[in-house]
Each structure stands twice: as structure tokens, then as C-alpha cells.
Motif scaffolding. Structure first.
Motif, PDB file in Angstrom:
ATOM      1  N   GLY A   1      15.363 -10.921  -9.215  1.00  0.00           N
ATOM      2  CA  GLY A   1      14.530  -9.831  -8.718  1.00  0.00           C
ATOM      3  C   GLY A   1      14.909  -9.384  -7.327  1.00  0.00           C
ATOM      4  N   ASP A   2      14.108  -8.473  -6.802  1.00  0.00           N
ATOM      5  CA  ASP A   2      14.365  -7.897  -5.487  1.00  0.00           C
ATOM      6  C   ASP A   2      13.044  -7.365  -4.940  1.00  0.00           C
ATOM      7  N   THR A   3      12.946  -7.288  -3.618  1.00  0.00           N
ATOM      8  CA  THR A   3      11.760  -6.732  -2.968  1.00  0.00           C
ATOM      9  C   THR A   3      12.188  -5.785  -1.858  1.00  0.00           C
ATOM     10  N   LYS A   4      11.584  -4.609  -1.820  1.00  0.00           N
ATOM     11  CA  LYS A   4      11.784  -3.657  -0.733  1.00  0.00           C
ATOM     12  C   LYS A   4      10.416  -3.207  -0.235  1.00  0.00           C
ATOM     13  N   VAL A   5      10.346  -2.798   1.032  1.00  0.00           N
ATOM     14  CA  VAL A   5       9.118  -2.281   1.629  1.00  0.00           C
ATOM     15  C   VAL A   5       9.394  -0.892   2.179  1.00  0.00           C
ATOM     16  N   VAL A   6       8.510   0.065   1.869  1.00  0.00           N
ATOM     17  CA  VAL A   6       8.624   1.423   2.405  1.00  0.00           C
ATOM     18  C   VAL A   6       7.465   1.678   3.359  1.00  0.00           C
ATOM     19  N   GLU A   7       7.619   2.670   4.220  1.00  0.00           N
ATOM     20  CA  GLU A   7       6.625   2.965   5.235  1.00  0.00           C
ATOM     21  C   GLU A   7       5.299   3.371   4.608  1.00  0.00           C
ATOM     22  N   ALA A   8       4.214   3.118   5.330  1.00  0.00           N
ATOM     23  CA  ALA A   8       2.889   3.520   4.883  1.00  0.00           C
ATOM     24  C   ALA A   8       2.873   5.023   4.604  1.00  0.00           C
ATOM     25  N   GLY A   9       2.260   5.398   3.482  1.00  0.00           N
ATOM     26  CA  GLY A   9       2.206   6.798   3.100  1.00  0.00           C
ATOM     27  C   GLY A   9       3.342   7.232   2.204  1.00  0.00           C
ATOM     28  N   HIS A  10       4.294   6.329   1.916  1.00  0.00           N
ATOM     29  CA  HIS A  10       5.450   6.669   1.081  1.00  0.00           C
ATOM     30  C   HIS A  10       5.423   5.939  -0.270  1.00  0.00           C
ATOM     31  N   GLY A  11       4.253   5.491  -0.691  1.00  0.00           N
ATOM     32  CA  GLY A  11       4.126   4.822  -1.980  1.00  0.00           C
ATOM     33  C   GLY A  11       2.661   4.664  -2.321  1.00  0.00           C
ATOM     34  N   ASP A  12       2.397   4.117  -3.478  1.00  0.00           N
ATOM     35  CA  ASP A  12       1.021   3.867  -3.925  1.00  0.00           C
ATOM     36  C   ASP A  12       0.737   2.376  -3.980  1.00  0.00           C
ATOM     37  N   GLY A  13       1.151   1.664  -2.968  1.00  0.00           N
ATOM     38  CA  GLY A  13       0.887   0.234  -2.900  1.00  0.00           C
ATOM     39  C   GLY A  13       1.984  -0.590  -3.510  1.00  0.00           C
ATOM     40  N   VAL A  14       2.188  -0.467  -4.818  1.00  0.00           N
ATOM     41  CA  VAL A  14       3.194  -1.261  -5.530  1.00  0.00           C
ATOM     42  C   VAL A  14       3.846  -0.407  -6.611  1.00  0.00           C
ATOM     43  N   TYR A  15       5.171  -0.347  -6.593  1.00  0.00           N
ATOM     44  CA  TYR A  15       5.966   0.155  -7.716  1.00  0.00           C
ATOM     45  C   TYR A  15       6.796  -1.021  -8.227  1.00  0.00           C
ATOM     46  N   ILE A  16       7.107  -1.035  -9.511  1.00  0.00           N
ATOM     47  CA  ILE A  16       7.880  -2.133 -10.098  1.00  0.00           C
ATOM     48  C   ILE A  16       8.961  -1.567 -10.998  1.00  0.00           C
ATOM     49  N   ASN A  17      10.143  -2.164 -10.937  1.00  0.00           N
ATOM     50  CA  ASN A  17      11.190  -1.894 -11.921  1.00  0.00           C
ATOM     51  C   ASN A  17      11.510  -3.192 -12.636  1.00  0.00           C
ATOM     52  N   THR A  18      11.611  -3.140 -13.961  1.00  0.00           N
ATOM     53  CA  THR A  18      12.082  -4.286 -14.731  1.00  0.00           C
ATOM     54  C   THR A  18      13.232  -3.861 -15.629  1.00  0.00           C
ATOM     55  N   SER A  19      14.205  -4.748 -15.759  1.00  0.00           N
ATOM     56  CA  SER A  19      15.281  -4.589 -16.729  1.00  0.00           C
ATOM     57  C   SER A  19      15.285  -5.808 -17.627  1.00  0.00           C
TER      58      SER A  19
ATOM     59  N   VAL B   1      -0.130  -2.649   2.161  1.00  0.00           N
ATOM     60  CA  VAL B   1      -0.792  -3.145   0.961  1.00  0.00           C
ATOM     61  C   VAL B   1      -1.146  -4.611   1.162  1.00  0.00           C
ATOM     62  N   GLY B   2      -2.302  -5.020   0.664  1.00  0.00           N
ATOM     63  CA  GLY B   2      -2.744  -6.394   0.855  1.00  0.00           C
ATOM     64  C   GLY B   2      -1.888  -7.392   0.092  1.00  0.00           C
ATOM     65  N   THR B   3      -1.586  -8.517   0.728  1.00  0.00           N
ATOM     66  CA  THR B   3      -0.813  -9.544   0.035  1.00  0.00           C
ATOM     67  C   THR B   3      -1.597 -10.111  -1.153  1.00  0.00           C
ATOM     68  N   ASP B   4      -2.938 -10.034  -1.081  1.00  0.00           N
ATOM     69  CA  ASP B   4      -3.730 -10.482  -2.223  1.00  0.00           C
ATOM     70  C   ASP B   4      -3.529  -9.565  -3.429  1.00  0.00           C
ATOM     71  N   VAL B   5      -3.323  -8.259  -3.170  1.00  0.00           N
ATOM     72  CA  VAL B   5      -3.044  -7.315  -4.251  1.00  0.00           C
ATOM     73  C   VAL B   5      -1.686  -7.626  -4.869  1.00  0.00           C
ATOM     74  N   VAL B   6      -0.685  -7.861  -4.007  1.00  0.00           N
ATOM     75  CA  VAL B   6       0.650  -8.184  -4.506  1.00  0.00           C
ATOM     76  C   VAL B   6       0.611  -9.462  -5.344  1.00  0.00           C
ATOM     77  N   ALA B   7      -0.130 -10.464  -4.867  1.00  0.00           N
ATOM     78  CA  ALA B   7      -0.234 -11.721  -5.605  1.00  0.00           C
ATOM     79  C   ALA B   7      -0.906 -11.515  -6.959  1.00  0.00           C
ATOM     80  N   ARG B   8      -1.932 -10.672  -6.979  1.00  0.00           N
ATOM     81  CA  ARG B   8      -2.634 -10.410  -8.240  1.00  0.00           C
ATOM     82  C   ARG B   8      -1.707  -9.723  -9.244  1.00  0.00           C
ATOM     83  N   VAL B   9      -0.913  -8.764  -8.762  1.00  0.00           N
ATOM     84  CA  VAL B   9       0.044  -8.087  -9.648  1.00  0.00           C
ATOM     85  C   VAL B   9       1.097  -9.074 -10.141  1.00  0.00           C
ATOM     86  N   ALA B  10       1.627  -9.889  -9.212  1.00  0.00           N
ATOM     87  CA  ALA B  10       2.668 -10.850  -9.588  1.00  0.00           C
ATOM     88  C   ALA B  10       2.143 -11.856 -10.615  1.00  0.00           C
ATOM     89  N   ASN B  11       0.909 -12.335 -10.428  1.00  0.00           N
ATOM     90  CA  ASN B  11       0.340 -13.287 -11.377  1.00  0.00           C
ATOM     91  C   ASN B  11       0.154 -12.655 -12.752  1.00  0.00           C
TER      92      ASN B  11
END
Length: 346
Positions: free
Chosen positions: A137-155, A111-121
Motif C-alpha cells: 500500500g501507500d499513503t499520501k496527504v493533501v492540503e486541507a480543502g483538497h479532499g473529502d477526508g479519505v480517498y482510497i485506491n485498491t488494485s 481528518v481525524g486519526t480516529d476516522v482513518v482508523a475506523r476506515v482501515a478497520n
């Protein structure tokens, strides 16, 4: 055709299917038969959107939510906005004003870091608008094909004011049912971009933080009986959950339910019922009749409740069941949805 699957299939399933994540009867069965027995505890058995806890003399609301919406950006918001507003609203439904959030990002390799930055902003801006701080917070990375770019959990955690007791068990016959505005907007907005559909006019998500609106309602009276934000499963799921937990019936005047023309048109074309389409910036309230007019006026004075309207009442008849009175004078049962008409909307 052999690979075709339905998001809400038959309930006798030995494996997890999409319907288990839809906020309807299948989700409830998963919680009731697997998670509650495994974890136990009275706070969990309440199955409310936020736990009501006492800690060090303070009364806290605590909630967590995960966001897997596709696409990440949609008219009126993004997964970042949802991650804040969804958790803030879960806390607000217990009467709490959210104070602090945690945030976990699960990123797909590639996933593009620009996409991650846009979501974070977007997430940071939504937090500031809601008046809440992201503090861990926390950050994890999964292998390509095992997600849709970005998932988020908030508590999130927040303080519940003294004298506030919002839970479905407090609902009694005679309570007035109020919805804060047009329903079905978020689900149709997601559908329009996901499927490339056009409905004659642009439909934007109603994604918003409802803490201020709830505060305005509680300023009128702390004696509200229950609040819900009708997300997955829509208004129908929330009303059925409240009816079942309270042991009362609910009667809805179908013509009073505020369905905007673009949502009504989209649902007519696609064969959907707006009552089951998701919302992300609306609430439904069960209010004692003696306070209903004042609460409704306070809601309409707030920007997020300008379209508030009375849609029905709690009744003694048909306990645990929701029925709608139609424009022709008949009635129809509004069942608990099995799964969800449109999965992955939050």
C-alpha cells in the motif's frame, strides 16, 4: 444560479465535469478518446472491469479502482468496505477469485486519526470476509480543502480457472439475462444519508463481495457468457455495454426487474429510474438458455443470490439496443446513461 452545475451536462465539453465520472456515455468517451489512444494495448481496449492476462503460464485477472464516496460511512457499509468489495467484484466478473490487494490512502490534512482508523478497520474486516489479503500500500496527504477526508485506491489480482471465458462478445441471441437480487439499494442508501432524506423505512447498502456467488455459478457450468456488477450507471449501463459489445439486442421484462418497495418509493419521489441507480452487491449474468435453470437454482441457494431472477433475454432484433417491455404491453428504450443520477456513490 450562476454557479449551478449538472452532474451530466451536454457532451461537448472541453473540461472535465462530474458526468465524466458517472460510468455512462461520457465516461466511455473519455476512455475511448483519451486513455486508450494514450496507453494502447489489446487488454486495455477490451474495456472490461478486469484485464485478462497471461503471466508465467498462469491466467490472471488484474483490476484497479478508486473510491471517493461521500459520506465515508453509510447504512450498510463504508468507503473501506467499498474499497475491498468493489475490486474483488471486478475480478469476480472475469471469473477470478481475488487473492491479493494493494491499498492506497489519500488523506486530507485535518481528518481525524480516529476516522482513518475506523476506515482501515472496516477495510481489513471486509478483506478477511472476502478471503483476500492486503499485501502492499501507500499513503499520501493533501492540503486541507483538497479532499473529502479519505480517498482510497485498491488494485487486485486473482487466478482465472481453466475453461472460463467471460466477455460480452460471447453473448448470442437466446441467452437468458439473470440479475442476482434487488437493484438500486446502494444508491438510495447513499442518497438517504447524504441529503438527509427519509423514505419510511431504513435502506442499507447491498455492499458485498461476490466471489463466492460467482464460484457457485461456475461450479454449475464454466460456460457462462458474461457477468457484470452494475455499479455506476446501474443495471441500464451494464446492459447497454453488453448489448453494444456483443452486437445483440436485449429485451427486459420491466415487471420482472426486482425493485424493492423503498427504492421504488424513493425513485418515484425524486423522479429517478431504478434501472440507473447504483448497486454494490449485485451482478447481472448472460447465461446460455440450456444452463439457465441450473445456474438460477445455484444462485438462489447462495446467500447473496437468494433473490436471483430472470429479467430478459438477448435477441437478434435491434442490435446494440436495450428495450424494456412495460406492464401495459408497450416497449421503451433503456438508453445508456449520459453521466450519473447521483455522483460520488463509490
Amino acid at each position: 444560479m450562476l454557479s449551478w452545475t449538472c452532474p451530466a451536462p451536454l457532451r461537448d465539453q472541453q473540461r472535465v465535469v462530474m458526468g465524466h465520472g458517472g460510468g455512462g456515455a461520457m465516461s466511455a468517451e473519455l476512455i475511448e478518446h483519451i486513455f486508450v489512444p494514450a496507453f494502447g494495448g489489446p487488454a486495455l481496449r477490451a474495456t472490461t472491469d478486469a484485464a485478462d492476462l497471461e503471466l508465467g503460464g498462469a491466467r490472471l485477472a488484474f483490476s484497479t479502482d478508486s473510491f471517493v464516496v461521500r459520506p465515508l460511512f453509510f447504512p450498510g457499509g463504508s468507503i473501506g468496505d467499498l474499497a475491498v468489495n468493489g475490486t474483488v467484484n471486478d475480478l469476480a466478473m472475469s471469473g477470478a477469485r481475488a487473492a491479493y490487494l494493494s491499498c492506497g490512502f489519500i488523506l486530507e490534512e485535518g481528518v481525524g486519526t480516529d476516522v482513518v482508523a475506523r476506515v482501515a478497520n472496516a477495510l481489513g474486516a471486509a478483506a478477511r470476509t472476502a478471503g483476500v489479503q492486503v499485501v502492499t500500500g501507500d499513503t499520501k496527504v493533501v492540503e486541507a480543502g483538497h479532499g473529502d477526508g479519505v480517498y482510497i485506491n485498491t488494485s487486485g489480482i486473482g487466478l482465472i480457472p481453466d475453461g472460463v471465458d467471460l466477455r460480452p462478445e460471447r453473448v448470442v441471441p437466446g441467452d437468458v439475462v439473470i440479475v442476482s437480487g434487488d437493484i438500486g439499494v446502494h444508491g438510495v442508501a447513499i442518497m438517504s444519508v447524504r441529503e438527509g432524506l427519509e423514505f419510511g423505512t431504513a435502506v442499507e447498502s447491498d455492499c458485498a463481495a461476490l466471489g463466492g456467488l460467482v464460484g457457485a455459478m461456475l461450479a454449475v457450468t464454466p460456460d457462462l457468457h458474461v457477468l457484470r456488477d452494475p455499479t455506476r450507471g446501474g443495471l441500464a449501463a451494464s446492459l447497454n455495454e453488453i448489448a453494444a459489445a456483443s452486437g445483440t439486442g436485449v429485451v427486459v421484462q420491466e415487471r420482472a426487474v426486482p425493485v424493492p418497495a423503498p427504492v421504488a418509493g424513493a425513485c418515484a419521489v425524486l423522479g429517478l429510474d431504478p434501472m440507473y441507480v447504483a448497486n454494490e452487491g449485485k451482478l447481472v449474468a448472460f447465461v446460455p438458455r440450456e444452463h439457465a435453470d441450473a445456474v438460477l437454482a445455484a444462485m438462489r441457494a447462495h446467500p447473496l443470490g437468494a433473490g436471483a431472477t430472470v429479467i430478459g433475454e438477448a435477441v437478434e432484433a435491434h442490435p446494440g439496443m436495450v428495450v424494456a417491455r412495460t406492464a401495459l404491453g408497450g416497449t421503451r428504450v433503456v438508453d445508456m446513461p449520459l453521466g450519473e443520477q447521483l455522483p460520488r456513490i463509490c
